[in-house]
Design a protein around this motif. Structure first.
Motif, PDB file in Angstrom:
ATOM      1  N   ASP A 111      14.493  -3.686   8.598  1.00 22.78           N
ATOM      2  CA  ASP A 111      14.123  -3.257   7.774  1.00 22.78           C
ATOM      3  C   ASP A 111      15.502  -2.187   6.209  1.00 22.78           C
ATOM      4  OD1 ASP A 111      13.601   0.199   7.144  1.00 22.78           O
ATOM      5  OD2 ASP A 111      15.219   0.749   7.555  1.00 22.78           O
ATOM      6  N   TRP A 236      22.581   7.816  -1.625  1.00 25.02           N
ATOM      7  CA  TRP A 236      20.795   6.858  -1.397  1.00 25.02           C
ATOM      8  C   TRP A 236      20.903   5.579  -1.113  1.00 25.02           C
ATOM      9  CZ3 TRP A 236      16.463   8.161   0.641  1.00 25.02           C
ATOM     10  CH2 TRP A 236      15.753   7.654   0.677  1.00 25.02           C
ATOM     11  N   MET A 240      17.109   3.051   5.531  1.00 26.15           N
ATOM     12  CA  MET A 240      17.168   3.983   6.562  1.00 26.15           C
ATOM     13  C   MET A 240      18.311   3.525   6.919  1.00 26.15           C
ATOM     14  SD  MET A 240      13.509   4.988   8.248  1.00 26.15           S
ATOM     15  CE  MET A 240      13.815   7.013   9.007  1.00 26.15           C
ATOM     16  N   TYR A 256      12.469  11.857   3.420  1.00 25.31           N
ATOM     17  CA  TYR A 256      11.399  11.191   2.055  1.00 25.31           C
ATOM     18  C   TYR A 256      10.459  11.942   2.649  1.00 25.31           C
ATOM     19  CZ  TYR A 256      10.849   6.705  -1.110  1.00 25.31           C
ATOM     20  OH  TYR A 256       9.767   6.436  -1.814  1.00 25.31           O
TER      21      TYR A 256
HETATM   22  P1  P6P Z   1      12.957   3.640  -2.007  1.00 27.95           P
HETATM   23  C1  P6P Z   1      13.326   0.084   2.829  1.00 27.95           C
HETATM   24  O1  P6P Z   1      11.937  -0.274   2.429  1.00 27.95           O
HETATM   25  C2  P6P Z   1      12.309   1.458   3.354  1.00 27.95           C
HETATM   26  O2  P6P Z   1      12.059   1.193   4.522  1.00 27.95           O
HETATM   27  C3  P6P Z   1      13.110   2.946   3.348  1.00 27.95           C
HETATM   28  O3  P6P Z   1      14.687   1.694   4.611  1.00 27.95           O
HETATM   29  C4  P6P Z   1      13.731   3.129   2.924  1.00 27.95           C
HETATM   30  O4  P6P Z   1      15.043   4.539   2.917  1.00 27.95           O
HETATM   31  C5  P6P Z   1      13.038   3.534   1.801  1.00 27.95           C
HETATM   32  O5  P6P Z   1      12.396   2.409   2.353  1.00 27.95           O
HETATM   33  C6  P6P Z   1      13.562   3.551   0.510  1.00 27.95           C
HETATM   34  O6  P6P Z   1      12.332   3.928  -0.072  1.00 27.95           O
HETATM   35  O7  P6P Z   1      11.939   4.477  -2.686  1.00 27.95           O
HETATM   36  O8  P6P Z   1      14.365   4.080  -2.750  1.00 27.95           O
HETATM   37  O9  P6P Z   1      12.739   2.049  -2.146  1.00 27.95           O
END
Ligand code: P6P
Length: 327
Positions: A111, A236, A240, A256
């Motif tokens: 992730d 941020w 995650m 989110y």
């Molecule tokens: P953004 C990573 O791709 C993820 O699934 C999570 O780990 C993270 O919180 C989110 O997407 C990040 O999203 O919009 O910042 O690219």
């Protein structure tokens, strides 16, 4: 200070032997993934693979490598009925006749992998349910509510490699000890403070947020002169695992939400292998995990790659955000 190993700790919690073996297999896979991530730059695998996952996201080479490691190390566990991976469209049935008592493991092998080429923390997220009856190996059979999870956790590949797990008796954090190769207990009984002044959200999506989220963030940003009467900080990580690990360690709230940019897919984050396991961990640590309208773990799945709004962390702050949604 004598530090307790993962196995010793699970023994102390009288964890079911089959579950303990499965979690140890998962821990082994995470140690191997950590090694590949740590040495990725030398192996030329920090870049993008030539493939997309079921989400339509370009896969990083290490996404594919991590998924293969997880399948190889965990896939032959004798009590495993199925693996459900973010990186694989179909359910990976490991038995032609799954039995009551067998496990289903949902996982995101790497992730936050968009952070790999800038050397920021990434992780592996997993969720475990145990079948309560013999089933036919059909896709619907793994659409199991988050309330049925018997264990959940994540590995975090950062300055150190950590493993955070719950088997339903609170949340405990372990750190990989390179000398022994063991995960040693370093953060026992992790607990989220009920109140916080720190939120995590991708603020670049402000124009796409629904009114309750926009109003909540606006009010937080008005600080001591606004309706919240206190100043907020923002974090941020775009990972995650990193954001949730900070919240489990010192509190905070992570959002989110579904917005006009991802509403067609139902949101950004995936229910079965991101939202549900993190929700179990957060609730077990005294926090709350909501879609904005109700508990994440109560969402009835309609697909194993289903997406959902995620608002989780310090329980009093999550309640405030739910209030904005009710309003
Ligand atoms: P953004 C990573 O791709 C993820 O699934 C999570 O780990 C993270 O919180 C989110 O997407 C990040 O999203 O919009 O910042 O690219």
């Amino acid at each position: 200070m004598t530090q307790i190993t993962l196995r010793q700790h699970m023994h102390s919690q009288s964890t079911d032997a089959a579950l303990m073996l499965l979690i140890e297999d998962i821990a082994t896979a995470c140690r191997m993934i950590a090694d590949r991530v740590r040495h990725g730059a030398f192996a030329g695998v920090l870049g993008a693979a030539e493939t997309e996952n079921v989400q339509g996201e370009t896969q990083k080479e290490l996404d594919v490598i991590s998924d293969e490691i997880f399948q190889q190390v965990v896939g032959d566990n004798p009590h495993l009925a199925a693996l459900v991976s973010e990186e694989v469209d179909e359910v990976n049935w490991r038995k032609s006749e799954p039995k009551a008592g067998d496990f289903v493991v949902y996982y995101d092998p790497l992730d936050g992998s968009s952070n790999l080429d800038v050397n920021l923390s990434v992780g592996t997220i997993f969720s475990i349910v145990q079948l309560d009856a013999d089933i036919a190996p059909e896709p619907e059979a793994v659409q199991i509510k988050g309330t049925q999870q018997i264990a959940a956790g994540y590995a975090i590949y950062g300055p150190s490699t950590g493993l955070v797990i719950t088997v339903g008796q609170g949340v405990d954090g372990f750190t990989h000890h390179p000398g022994s190769g063991e995960f040693l207990l370093t953060q026992p009984e992790m607990a989220i403070p009920p109140k916080t002044q720190e939120f995590a959200i991708n603020a670049s999506r402000y124009d796409m947020w629904e009114p309750p989220v926009r109003q909540y963030i606006d009010d937080c940003l008005r600080g001591v002169d606004g309706p919240r009467d206190k100043k907020f900080n923002m974090r941020w990580c775009a990972s995650m695992v990193a954001d949730v690990h900070r919240i489990l360690t010192r509190g905070g709230v992570f959002l989110y939400p579904k917005d006009s940019g991802n509403a067609a897919q139902g949101g950004k984050l995936r229910l079965m292998y991101e939202a549900n396991p993190m929700a179990m961990l957060v609730e077990q640590a005294g926090g709350a995990a909501s879609t904005g309208l109700g508990r994440i773990v109560e969402v009835a799945p309609t697909g194993h790659h289903q997406r959902v709004s995620v608002i989780l962390g310090s329980r009093d702050e999550v309640a405030v955000i739910e209030g904005y949604h009710e309003g």
